[in-house]
Design an enzyme around this catalytic site. Structure first.
Site, PDB file in Angstrom:
ATOM      1  N   LYS A 134     -11.173  49.060 -55.083  1.00  0.00           N
ATOM      2  CA  LYS A 134     -11.921  47.805 -54.941  1.00  0.00           C
ATOM      3  C   LYS A 134     -13.120  47.783 -55.879  1.00  0.00           C
ATOM      4  CE  LYS A 134     -14.999  45.358 -51.747  1.00  0.00           C
ATOM      5  NZ  LYS A 134     -16.179  45.467 -52.648  1.00  0.00           N
ATOM      6  N   LEU A 172     -14.887  47.373 -46.880  1.00  0.00           N
ATOM      7  CA  LEU A 172     -15.959  47.858 -47.732  1.00  0.00           C
ATOM      8  C   LEU A 172     -16.911  46.686 -47.962  1.00  0.00           C
ATOM      9  CD1 LEU A 172     -14.108  50.010 -50.451  1.00  0.00           C
ATOM     10  CD2 LEU A 172     -15.464  50.832 -48.513  1.00  0.00           C
ATOM     11  N   ASP A 173     -18.206  46.967 -47.981  1.00  0.00           N
ATOM     12  CA  ASP A 173     -19.198  45.918 -48.175  1.00  0.00           C
ATOM     13  C   ASP A 173     -18.998  45.214 -49.514  1.00  0.00           C
ATOM     14  OD1 ASP A 173     -20.359  46.616 -45.778  1.00  0.00           O
ATOM     15  OD2 ASP A 173     -21.890  47.883 -46.694  1.00  0.00           O
ATOM     16  N   PHE A 174     -19.634  44.051 -49.639  1.00  0.00           N
ATOM     17  CA  PHE A 174     -19.519  43.228 -50.845  1.00  0.00           C
ATOM     18  C   PHE A 174     -19.807  44.033 -52.111  1.00  0.00           C
ATOM     19  CE2 PHE A 174     -21.305  40.051 -53.858  1.00  0.00           C
ATOM     20  CZ  PHE A 174     -20.216  39.195 -53.940  1.00  0.00           C
ATOM     21  N   THR A 202     -20.024  47.430 -52.292  1.00  0.00           N
ATOM     22  CA  THR A 202     -19.454  48.776 -52.282  1.00  0.00           C
ATOM     23  C   THR A 202     -18.107  48.766 -52.998  1.00  0.00           C
ATOM     24  OG1 THR A 202     -20.553  49.291 -50.196  1.00  0.00           O
ATOM     25  CG2 THR A 202     -18.708  50.698 -50.837  1.00  0.00           C
TER      26      THR A 202
END
Length: 242
Positions: free
Chosen positions: A65, A99-101, A103
């Site tokens: 990602k 996963l955070d924006f 990360t």
């Protein structure tokens, strides 16, 4: 019903329950009003008016990602999501965890909602590993204290194995391994230690890692490796259930 639809890769059980509440699921043309519906097959079931196909065999993919995209199907604010970054030609996939924006790193994706649920449960004990680049002062002793867990603003975070990899001036790289994976856990714990995270990468999820991957790459986990992974989980399936 929710379990069957999750197994078919439509969405997670929780998301399917919301879909039923929104009137998006029907059986033989009759809109469902409750997820407490017992079915033995998906014959006659539709989602948004489209028939639900028979579940395929469980498949698992590694996705690197990129930062600046949401782990979501769509965003009301119009921000990019992981589905904007995935290459064409893949089966319908749902993410394992989030996963955070900002990360980046390893995000597992599957066509099987039950596999997703199994891999996300803290009780299965899957270890997640991260590398964080942070600004500020911290000692190895402070990081080792995280092995006992820590409470931050009323939230208890479990044991974290953390090591100071290297330091350049006031910038440092820290590797952290944990099994809980609470929302924004790594960022909140490092902020608690007085550090400002400038980059966060998930490098591994259980035995699966970013080896051989560039940002945006997607690789399927071989069936034998998926079988071994599921078998290794606490409460994992019997050998003939892979």
């Amino acid at each position: 019903m929710a379990k069957l639809l999750a197994r078919a890769g439509i969405a997670s059980r929780r998301e399917i329950e919301r879909m039923i509440d929104d009137g998006r699921v029907a059986i033989n043309g009759e809109v469902l009003t409750t997820p407490a519906t017992v079915l033995v097959s998906l014959t006659g079931v539709t989602v948004d008016g489209k028939p639900v196909a028979k579940p395929d065999a469980a498949r698992l993919f590694r996705f690197y990602k990129p930062p600046s995209c949401l782990t979501a199907e769509r965003d009301p604010k119009g921000r990019p999501t992981i589905y904007d970054k995935l290459p064409p030609g893949l089966p319908r996939l749902i993410p394992v965890g989030r996963l955070d924006f900002m990360t980046e790193g390893l995000l597992l994706m599957t066509n099987d909602g039950e596999l997703k649920r199994q891999l996300e449960l803290p009780s299965t004990g899957v270890e997640r590993t991260y590398r964080a680049r942070a600004f500020g002062e911290v000692t190895q002793e402070q990081l080792e204290d995280l092995a006992d867990g820590v409470e931050i603003e009323g939230i208890r975070y479990g044991s974290i194995n953390a090591n100071l990899e290297r330091r350049t001036g006031r910038n440092c790289w820290i590797e952290m391994s944990l099994t809980e994976g609470k929302n924004r856990e790594v960022r909140r714990v490092l902020a608690y230690l007085g550090l400002q995270v400038s980059r966060l990468i998930r490098t591994a999820y259980g035995p699966l890692n970013l080896e051989g991957m560039e940002m945006g790459d997607v690789y399927e986990v071989p069936r034998e490796a998926l079988f071994a992974f599921r078998k290794s989980l606490k409460g994992g399936p019997k050998p003939d259930a892979a």
